[in-house]
Design a protein around this motif. Structure first.
Motif, PDB file in Angstrom:
ATOM      1  N   VAL A  34       0.943  -1.023  -0.091  1.00 59.86           N
ATOM      2  CA  VAL A  34      -0.195   0.027  -0.083  1.00 59.86           C
ATOM      3  C   VAL A  34       0.789   1.175  -0.008  1.00 59.86           C
ATOM      4  O   VAL A  34       1.531   1.369   1.058  1.00 59.86           O
ATOM      5  CB  VAL A  34      -1.025   0.103   1.158  1.00 59.86           C
ATOM      6  CG1 VAL A  34      -1.877   1.122   1.196  1.00 59.86           C
ATOM      7  CG2 VAL A  34      -1.608  -1.289   1.390  1.00 59.86           C
ATOM      8  N   TYR A  37      -0.355   7.160   0.884  1.00 59.80           N
ATOM      9  CA  TYR A  37      -1.260   8.029   0.389  1.00 59.80           C
ATOM     10  C   TYR A  37      -0.913   9.481   0.456  1.00 59.80           C
ATOM     11  O   TYR A  37      -1.354  10.465  -0.284  1.00 59.80           O
ATOM     12  CB  TYR A  37      -2.643   7.975   1.034  1.00 59.80           C
ATOM     13  CG  TYR A  37      -3.650   8.847   0.439  1.00 59.80           C
ATOM     14  CD1 TYR A  37      -4.101   8.884  -0.707  1.00 59.80           C
ATOM     15  CD2 TYR A  37      -4.089   9.965   1.298  1.00 59.80           C
ATOM     16  CE1 TYR A  37      -5.220  10.075  -1.108  1.00 59.80           C
ATOM     17  CE2 TYR A  37      -5.133  11.027   1.048  1.00 59.80           C
ATOM     18  CZ  TYR A  37      -5.521  10.900  -0.385  1.00 59.80           C
ATOM     19  OH  TYR A  37      -6.404  11.656  -0.801  1.00 59.80           O
ATOM     20  N   THR A  60      -7.474   7.535   4.816  1.00 53.55           N
ATOM     21  CA  THR A  60      -7.443   7.107   3.209  1.00 53.55           C
ATOM     22  C   THR A  60      -6.335   5.906   3.465  1.00 53.55           C
ATOM     23  O   THR A  60      -6.648   5.120   2.604  1.00 53.55           O
ATOM     24  CB  THR A  60      -7.267   8.081   2.511  1.00 53.55           C
ATOM     25  OG1 THR A  60      -8.464   9.267   2.619  1.00 53.55           O
ATOM     26  CG2 THR A  60      -6.999   7.700   1.211  1.00 53.55           C
ATOM     27  N   ALA A  63      -7.960   2.926   4.697  1.00 50.58           N
ATOM     28  CA  ALA A  63      -9.066   2.390   4.076  1.00 50.58           C
ATOM     29  C   ALA A  63      -8.377   1.721   2.722  1.00 50.58           C
ATOM     30  O   ALA A  63      -8.709   0.511   2.281  1.00 50.58           O
ATOM     31  CB  ALA A  63      -9.878   3.369   3.545  1.00 50.58           C
ATOM     32  N   ARG A  64      -7.197   2.177   2.210  1.00 47.46           N
ATOM     33  CA  ARG A  64      -6.509   1.443   1.259  1.00 47.46           C
ATOM     34  C   ARG A  64      -5.784   0.312   1.531  1.00 47.46           C
ATOM     35  O   ARG A  64      -5.592  -0.556   1.122  1.00 47.46           O
ATOM     36  CB  ARG A  64      -5.463   2.617   0.594  1.00 47.46           C
ATOM     37  CG  ARG A  64      -6.137   3.619  -0.101  1.00 47.46           C
ATOM     38  CD  ARG A  64      -5.447   4.264  -1.121  1.00 47.46           C
ATOM     39  NE  ARG A  64      -6.321   5.226  -1.744  1.00 47.46           N
ATOM     40  CZ  ARG A  64      -5.682   6.202  -2.633  1.00 47.46           C
ATOM     41  NH1 ARG A  64      -4.445   6.360  -3.083  1.00 47.46           N
ATOM     42  NH2 ARG A  64      -6.463   6.839  -3.404  1.00 47.46           N
ATOM     43  N   GLU A  65      -5.388   0.224   3.063  1.00 47.94           N
ATOM     44  CA  GLU A  65      -4.768  -0.924   3.482  1.00 47.94           C
ATOM     45  C   GLU A  65      -6.014  -1.990   3.446  1.00 47.94           C
ATOM     46  O   GLU A  65      -5.757  -3.331   3.100  1.00 47.94           O
ATOM     47  CB  GLU A  65      -4.189  -0.824   5.144  1.00 47.94           C
ATOM     48  CG  GLU A  65      -2.853   0.200   4.928  1.00 47.94           C
ATOM     49  CD  GLU A  65      -2.728   0.112   6.473  1.00 47.94           C
ATOM     50  OE1 GLU A  65      -3.213  -0.522   7.265  1.00 47.94           O
ATOM     51  OE2 GLU A  65      -1.882   1.150   6.632  1.00 47.94           O
ATOM     52  N   ARG A  66      -7.222  -1.843   3.930  1.00 44.64           N
ATOM     53  CA  ARG A  66      -8.255  -2.661   3.886  1.00 44.64           C
ATOM     54  C   ARG A  66      -8.653  -3.082   2.387  1.00 44.64           C
ATOM     55  O   ARG A  66      -8.829  -4.464   1.978  1.00 44.64           O
ATOM     56  CB  ARG A  66      -9.529  -2.078   4.492  1.00 44.64           C
ATOM     57  CG  ARG A  66      -9.712  -2.016   5.888  1.00 44.64           C
ATOM     58  CD  ARG A  66     -11.194  -1.724   6.327  1.00 44.64           C
ATOM     59  NE  ARG A  66     -11.609  -0.437   6.104  1.00 44.64           N
ATOM     60  CZ  ARG A  66     -11.201   0.624   6.733  1.00 44.64           C
ATOM     61  NH1 ARG A  66     -10.419   0.830   7.906  1.00 44.64           N
ATOM     62  NH2 ARG A  66     -11.589   1.971   6.293  1.00 44.64           N
ATOM     63  N   GLU A  67      -8.631  -2.219   1.579  1.00 43.39           N
ATOM     64  CA  GLU A  67      -8.907  -2.721   0.144  1.00 43.39           C
ATOM     65  C   GLU A  67      -7.853  -3.619  -0.404  1.00 43.39           C
ATOM     66  O   GLU A  67      -8.201  -4.615  -1.208  1.00 43.39           O
ATOM     67  CB  GLU A  67      -8.963  -1.328  -0.831  1.00 43.39           C
ATOM     68  CG  GLU A  67     -10.272  -0.651  -0.379  1.00 43.39           C
ATOM     69  CD  GLU A  67      -9.987   0.952  -1.021  1.00 43.39           C
ATOM     70  OE1 GLU A  67      -9.142   1.278  -1.929  1.00 43.39           O
ATOM     71  OE2 GLU A  67     -10.784   1.532  -0.519  1.00 43.39           O
ATOM     72  N   ALA A  68      -6.410  -3.144  -0.220  1.00 37.07           N
ATOM     73  CA  ALA A  68      -5.442  -3.961  -0.695  1.00 37.07           C
ATOM     74  C   ALA A  68      -5.355  -5.414   0.011  1.00 37.07           C
ATOM     75  O   ALA A  68      -4.899  -6.312  -0.548  1.00 37.07           O
ATOM     76  CB  ALA A  68      -4.085  -3.015  -0.349  1.00 37.07           C
ATOM     77  N   ALA A  70      -7.474  -7.489   0.279  1.00 34.71           N
ATOM     78  CA  ALA A  70      -8.167  -8.666  -0.656  1.00 34.71           C
ATOM     79  C   ALA A  70      -7.254  -9.269  -1.815  1.00 34.71           C
ATOM     80  O   ALA A  70      -7.399 -10.309  -2.046  1.00 34.71           O
ATOM     81  CB  ALA A  70      -9.450  -8.087  -1.349  1.00 34.71           C
ATOM     82  N   SER A  71      -6.171  -8.418  -1.963  1.00 32.67           N
ATOM     83  CA  SER A  71      -5.192  -8.873  -3.195  1.00 32.67           C
ATOM     84  C   SER A  71      -4.165  -9.444  -2.665  1.00 32.67           C
ATOM     85  O   SER A  71      -3.300  -9.875  -3.177  1.00 32.67           O
ATOM     86  CB  SER A  71      -5.113  -7.715  -4.048  1.00 32.67           C
ATOM     87  OG  SER A  71      -6.183  -7.218  -4.669  1.00 32.67           O
TER      88      SER A  71
END
Length: 177
Positions: A34, A37, A60, A63-68, A70-71
């Protein structure tokens, strides 16, 4: 059942190799990282942040950690955390607001790595201030980690030396990659 995701925080003052290390670790581990930001914020807005931007920047990032996550494949590499936003808020604005402090306190990582400021300092326009500030923030970071009793490992030297120091630390984590 999927194994729990290990989260690695890379902290350090400006121009200390955090992003370089994050990208290299992610590549070596076959996972994602990540990016910070704050860098995107400065580029997008064409200015350094003000006090009122600090919580947005940190939230932010989380939030980007949470999104990443998944991948990610077993481990997620995080180039900075809300704790660094707290330190910079104290330095530039005299303190942090309650939401930022709460976010920093509630965001946990399985491994915390600190990049020593032993690489050449490089100005990048708006975001980086000076070698003196880099050294000051580094000392404040170490003090804050000690005050919060956050275990951490200081990484020094070249990228290869930092990777060589980090890999055994990752392998020692429960359910490591």
């Amino acid at each position: 059942m999927k194994a729990p995701l290990l989260r690695v925080a890379i902290l350090g003052a400006e121009s200390s190799g955090k992003s370089t290390l994050a990208a290299a670790l992610a590549e070596r581990l076959g996972t994602v990282w990540v990016p910070e930001y704050l860098r995107e914020f400065v580029e997008t807005h064409g200015r350094v942040p003000v006090a009122q931007d600090q919580f947005l920047i940190a939230s932010t990032q989380v939030a980007r950690e949470r999104e990443a996550g998944a991948s990610a494949h077993g481990v997620l590499i995080c180039d900075t955390t809300p704790l660094m936003t707290v330190l910079y808020s104290r330095h530039y604005f005299g303190g942090e607001d309650a939401p930022l402090a709460a976010l920093a306190a509630s965001t946990q990582y399985d491994l915390t790595l600190v990049t020593a400021p032993d690489t050449p300092w490089v100005a990048d326009g708006l975001q980086r201030e000076s070698e003196a500030v880099r050294q000051l923030i580094y000392r404040q970071l170490l003090d804050e980690l000690a005050a919060r009793r956050i275990p951490h490992h200081i990484l020094q030297g070249s990228l290869q030396q930092r990777l060589a120091h980090t890999m055994p630390l990752l392998e020692a984590l429960p359910a490591s990659v």
